[in-house]
Design a protein around this motif. Structure first.
Motif, short mmCIF file in Angstrom:
data_model
loop_
_atom_site.label_atom_id
_atom_site.label_comp_id
_atom_site.label_asym_id
_atom_site.label_seq_id
_atom_site.Cartn_x
_atom_site.Cartn_y
_atom_site.Cartn_z
N TYR A 1 0.83 -1.20 0.00
CA TYR A 1 0.00 0.00 0.00
C TYR A 1 0.87 1.26 0.00
N PRO A 2 0.36 2.38 -0.52
CA PRO A 2 1.07 3.65 -0.36
C PRO A 2 1.08 4.04 1.13
N PHE B 1 -4.34 4.23 1.61
CA PHE B 1 -3.10 4.56 2.30
C PHE B 1 -2.99 3.83 3.65
N ASP C 1 4.41 0.10 -0.32
CA ASP C 1 4.99 0.32 -1.64
C ASP C 1 6.06 1.41 -1.50
N SER D 1 5.73 4.79 -3.26
CA SER D 1 4.52 5.59 -3.04
C SER D 1 4.44 6.05 -1.59
N ALA E 1 4.62 9.36 1.07
CA ALA E 1 4.45 10.81 1.16
C ALA E 1 4.64 11.26 2.59
N ARG F 1 7.98 10.28 -2.26
CA ARG F 1 7.64 10.71 -3.62
C ARG F 1 6.95 12.07 -3.58
N GLN G 1 -1.70 11.75 -4.88
CA GLN G 1 -2.03 10.68 -5.81
C GLN G 1 -1.87 11.10 -7.28
#
Length: 287
Positions: free
Chosen positions: A85-86, A116, A148, A151, A153, A179, A280
């Motif tokens: 998952y992000p 998320f 992931d 991905s 933040a 990212r 996203q």
């Protein structure tokens, strides 16, 4: 490489912690938000081997970094430990522990619904050591949950925003590269950032209020720094009223945007959906 903060900025942040946030400790604690279902089409299927991640799905308050920094991790309610998952790492504003930060930001339900994993850490007083400790949050969560790595933040307000920007710019060996960064009301100046090498971040959103009396106009300078780092065309930020504007011509598909709001420094902007859209990769929306 180090994060440079003026003594005045640190003193102002400490005063802010005692006034704007400290009083909350004397009020009844609001209920924690619920995690939402993300569905089965998010993330990367079969990315982690069964049994390879020990993190507790749903709500896990037991996570700690190697330094002992406590972290709350919220996963989608239908979290699959084999699916990557992000990850949203949310750094706390001054005076807030991880539970208080979760309530302050109000991100959990919508973020988990979008797929998320969300991590909230306890606040640490700003220092180079604190930056180093907070830099370990993402890698700690990644070791326990199926994340992931492409991905990730960083999000924050006030001290949290300073951490989100400062970690990325001053701790390149943290093991995890975000990212995207979303920084609101950060107490970090263009001059602070200019002492650091430009990190490579795909997307940076700077949010600042024109009514922020604690850090007036800091956001415009920070946005200009990130725009320069991304080789974007210069953007005149002085004429922006309330709303968002993207820098143009950024290198290698990178994106830098600046949003100006109108609330006091202590208020988290009411634009969670727009922030998550930005992370996203969706088009920026006005707050």
């Amino acid at each position: 490489m180090r994060l440079s903060l003026s003594r005045l900025a640190i003193a102002l942040i400490a005063a802010f912690a005692l006034t704007a946030f400290g009083v909350r400790f004397f009020l009844p604690a609001p209920a924690r938000p619920d995690a939402a279902s993300a569905g089965l089409d998010v993330g990367v299927a079969s990315a982690c081997s069964p049994g390879s991640r020990a993190g507790q799905a749903g709500l896990d308050d037991s996570v700690k970094t190697a330094d002992g920094l406590k972290i709350t991790v919220r996963t989608p309610s239908d979290y699959d430990p084999t699916r990557a998952y992000p990850l949203l790492v949310v750094y706390p504003p001054a005076g807030q522990d991880r539970r208080g930060a979760e309530i302050f930001y109000g991100l959990t339900t919508e973020a988990t619904g979008r797929g998320f994993i969300v991590a909230y850490s306890d606040h640490l007083r700003l220092s180079r050591q604190a930056v180093s400790q907070q830099a370990k949050v993402a890698s700690t969560v990644e070791s326990l949950f199926c994340v992931d790595p492409a991905s990730i933040a960083y999000v924050g307000h006030s001290d949290g925003a300073t951490m989100a920007e400062g970690i990325t710019a001053s701790v390149p060996d943290s093991g995890v590269a975000p990212r995207a960064i979303v920084a609101s009301a950060a107490g970090i100046t263009r001059e602070d950032l200019d002492t650091l090498p430009c990190p490579s971040v795909a997307s940076v959103l700077i949010v600042h209020s024109r009514a922020d009396a604690l850090f007036p106009d800091f956001g415009r300078g920070a946005a200009a720094y990130w725009g320069q780092c991304a080789a974007c065309a210069p953007l005149d930020l002085e004429g922006i009223a309330e709303g968002c504007r993207d820098f143009s011509g950024c290198a290698a598909g990178r994106r830098v945007a600046y949003c100006e709001t109108g609330g006091p420094h202590s208020r988290w902007p009411g634009m969670n959906a727009a922030m998550l859209d930005f992370i996203q990769g969706a088009a920026a929306k006005s707050p």
